[in-house]
Design a protein around this motif. Structure first.
Motif, PDB file in Angstrom:
ATOM      1  N   PRO A 478       0.811  -1.229   0.000  1.00 17.68           N
ATOM      2  CA  PRO A 478       0.000   0.000   0.000  1.00 17.68           C
ATOM      3  C   PRO A 478       0.840   1.274   0.000  1.00 17.68           C
ATOM      4  N   SER A 479       1.879   1.303   0.824  1.00 11.08           N
ATOM      5  CA  SER A 479       2.694   2.519   0.907  1.00 11.08           C
ATOM      6  C   SER A 479       3.456   2.765  -0.389  1.00 11.08           C
ATOM      7  N   ALA A 480       3.969   1.676  -1.011  1.00 15.80           N
ATOM      8  CA  ALA A 480       4.719   1.832  -2.263  1.00 15.80           C
ATOM      9  C   ALA A 480       3.810   2.316  -3.386  1.00 15.80           C
ATOM     10  N   VAL A 481       2.598   1.769  -3.434  1.00 18.64           N
ATOM     11  CA  VAL A 481       1.647   2.185  -4.477  1.00 18.64           C
ATOM     12  C   VAL A 481       1.293   3.660  -4.305  1.00 18.64           C
ATOM     13  N   ARG A 482       1.043   4.075  -3.059  1.00 17.88           N
ATOM     14  CA  ARG A 482       0.699   5.471  -2.826  1.00 17.88           C
ATOM     15  C   ARG A 482       1.874   6.388  -3.171  1.00 17.88           C
ATOM     16  N   GLU A 483       3.104   5.952  -2.856  1.00 18.25           N
ATOM     17  CA  GLU A 483       4.268   6.780  -3.183  1.00 18.25           C
ATOM     18  C   GLU A 483       4.384   6.978  -4.682  1.00 18.25           C
ATOM     19  N   THR A 484       4.101   5.913  -5.450  1.00 25.62           N
ATOM     20  CA  THR A 484       4.150   6.026  -6.910  1.00 25.62           C
ATOM     21  C   THR A 484       3.116   7.034  -7.407  1.00 25.62           C
ATOM     22  N   LEU A 485       1.913   6.957  -6.872  1.00 17.27           N
ATOM     23  CA  LEU A 485       0.863   7.885  -7.296  1.00 17.27           C
ATOM     24  C   LEU A 485       1.170   9.317  -6.864  1.00 17.27           C
ATOM     25  N   ILE A 486       1.750   9.470  -5.686  1.00 20.03           N
ATOM     26  CA  ILE A 486       2.116  10.806  -5.206  1.00 20.03           C
ATOM     27  C   ILE A 486       3.103  11.474  -6.152  1.00 20.03           C
ATOM     28  N   SER A 487       3.947  10.679  -6.790  1.00 14.98           N
ATOM     29  CA  SER A 487       4.944  11.233  -7.716  1.00 14.98           C
ATOM     30  C   SER A 487       4.339  11.620  -9.062  1.00 14.98           C
ATOM     31  N   ARG A 488       3.088  11.217  -9.296  1.00 12.50           N
ATOM     32  CA  ARG A 488       2.492  11.444 -10.614  1.00 12.50           C
ATOM     33  C   ARG A 488       1.206  12.266 -10.591  1.00 12.50           C
ATOM     34  N   LEU A 489       0.539  12.330  -9.456  1.00  5.34           N
ATOM     35  CA  LEU A 489      -0.773  12.965  -9.392  1.00  5.34           C
ATOM     36  C   LEU A 489      -0.824  14.018  -8.287  1.00  5.34           C
ATOM     37  N   PRO A 490      -1.711  15.009  -8.426  1.00  6.60           N
ATOM     38  CA  PRO A 490      -1.912  15.952  -7.320  1.00  6.60           C
ATOM     39  C   PRO A 490      -2.413  15.217  -6.085  1.00  6.60           C
TER      40      PRO A 490
END
Length: 529
Positions: A478-490
């Protein structure tokens, strides 16, 4: 589609609700309108920010100084100029400066991930960027073909007069970017005329030289259009919320101290205020709220606390310049019914359409909008323009229309009741989000095999984004997936919760079983929308 068929009852009701024509300065640009205000109300307070008050004369001088700097940097009429400045008088002056150059402003946020910010600047053809973070942005985007201009070099009021540029009412005033289902944000340009249509002759709120309007929305969010230009084109006062995020104690102080007359709150924030500190809004004359479907429970509490004729529900997509309908809340809807989104605002027309015909009262169809508030389309996305914007004959008149994707039905009195979406678009905390855009970025993550994104309801009645993923590797957490999205989305598009599943359960028809997945998020069986 060339023509809509019209039954007599449906046509009669649509004619009634669409008598919305009001005089407004349709032949003038925002530059002209503001400069007229600045001359007429030179010593009136235009901006309040913390302990600072800025008159119309001072704001106009500062904007002229910034415009002179932008013109010296090569700004040209019909350019797109980025604005990346924290909420301050300098932000408002920068927006004006861009308009004074005859250009369109593009509000961007330095907190956006590099990928998104770079894509928005590139997609809009932005060459110049006026900012209070020039050094930081230059380091983040060394290869970007954008010239950052530091407002620190233009703070002095100087002796510059109003630039001679003369933008027309059909020129672009600004561009907002919204979520896109393909993973690519959509640029929505808005004309000068459309903003004038929003704030002059307003049916939903009183706007004049006595108006004091709070500006608390991110400037990249279309609610800011109303908050800024509503007061500043009438000689009123725009009160800038002093902090990046709203705190109820501070909100209460700001509204009372500056005698704010009009405030817009997203549905989620409105519900929080009603639940936790309803007295916060007691000094305000007009409380506008919208962005998501309303909770009738919260509306009931608000009516009891504030009384009638102060609360107004507003609705509108970015493509129709902020607001399209309004509903003064004077009583609760019948049990089991949703609060109406209301009637069209001034100089706006609304149609409920199903299979090429106008709907009679009670019949559910798609909400279509028309009038000078409509955007000319989407930047560089002709397929989306063809899908959403069309021209057809209605009651003997050729109308350019925007298909909202929202379902609704007319009541006998003409008020419209929202009935959900036709697609996978949602509203969370007032932000319009395409779930497909989040899914697109999840599918690009090599650690994710499958994904599903939806909305869940919180215990307090709010909404959050939730993602369910099937891992492709052991690195999928979960944390890795969220980190990936944080790098790409507002930040507002990053799911609050991510659940890793062995598989996505399916219904008998082969679709993802949303209800089954949400039991992972609500193990106790709590309900979700």
């Amino acid at each position: 589609m060339d023509q809509l068929s019209c039954g007599e009852k449906a046509l009669s009701l649509h004619r009634k609700i669409n008598r919305t024509t009001e005089p407004y300065p349709s032949d003038r640009s925002l530059k002209d309108l503001f400069e007229h205000c600045a001359a007429r109300h030179a010593d009136a307070v235009a901006i309040i920010h913390r302990d600072r008050q800025v008159t119309y004369r001072s704001l106009n001088r500062l904007a002229n100084a910034m415009a002179a700097r932008l013109l010296a940097e090569g700004a040209r009429p019909r350019d797109t100029i980025g604005v990346c400045i924290g909420r301050s008088p300098e932000l408002i002056a920068a927006l004006l400066a861009v308009l004074k150059c005859g250009a369109a402003y593009l509000p961007v946020d330095a907190s956006w991930p590099d990928e998104r910010l770079s894509a928005v600047l590139r997609h809009s053809g932005c060459r110049l960027l006026i900012t209070d973070q020039a050094g930081l942005l230059a380091r983040r985007f060394p290869d970007q073909q954008v010239v950052p201009t530091d407002i620190g070099e233009t703070r002095s009021t100087g002796t510059h007069g109003n630039p001679p540029t003369r933008p027309g009412p059909d020129d672009l005033a600004y561009i907002n970017f919204t979520s896109g289902s393909t993973g690519r944000p959509k640029g929505v340009p808005i004309r000068h005329r459309s903003v004038a249509r929003l704030v002059f002759g307003a049916r939903y709120a009183r706007l004049d030289e006595h108006s004091v309007v709070l500006h608390a929305a991110p400037v990249s969010f279309d609610a800011a259009t109303f908050e800024i230009w509503g007061p500043l084109l009438h000689g009123g006062t725009c009160v800038l919320y002093p902090s990046p995020f709203v705190r109820l104690s501070e909100l209460r102080r700001v509204l009372a101290e500056h005698r704010v007359t009009t405030v817009f709150l997203t549905t989620a924030l409105f519900n929080t205020v009603v639940d936790e500190a309803p007295d916060t809004l007691s000094p305000v004359r007009t409380i506008l709220t919208g962005g998501e479907a309303h909770s009738v429970t919260h509306i009931a509490k608000a009516l009891k606390h504030y009384g009638t004729d102060r609360l107004v529900s507003v609705y509108g997509p970015t493509e129709c310049t902020t607001f399209a309908t309004f509903y003064p809340v004077r009583e609760l809807p019948p049990a089991g019914s949703a609060l109406p989104i209301g009637l069209p605002i001034q100089n706006t027309r609304l149609y409920v359409v199903d299979n090429g015909r106008l709907c009679a009262p009670g019949e559910v169809g798609e909400v279509w909008l028309a009038g000078p508030g409509l955007s000319p389309g989407y930047l560089g996305q002709p397929e989306s323009v063809r899908d959403r914007f069309l021209v057809c004959d209605i009651d003997g008149t050729r109308e350019r229309l925007y298909r909202t994707g929202d379902r609704g039905h007319l009541l006998e009195d003409g008020n419209v009741v929202f009935q959900g979406r036709l697609d996978h678009q949602v509203k969370v905390n007032g932000f319009r989000i395409e779930l497909g855009e989040i899914s697109h970025h999840l599918d690009q993550d090599p650690t994710v095999k499958q994904s599903y994104v939806t909305v869940a309801e919180t215990v307090a009645g709010g909404k959050i984004l939730v993602a369910f993923v099937v891992p492709a590797t052991t690195h999928c957490t979960p944390s890795a997936v969220r980190e990936t999205l944080i790098s790409r989305l507002p930040e507002y598009m990053v799911p609050s919760a991510v659940h890793v599943c062995r598989s996505l359960p399916l219904t008998e028809t082969g679709k993802v079983d949303r209800a089954a997945l949400l039991t992972l998020h609500h193990p106790s069986g709590a309900s979700s929308p």
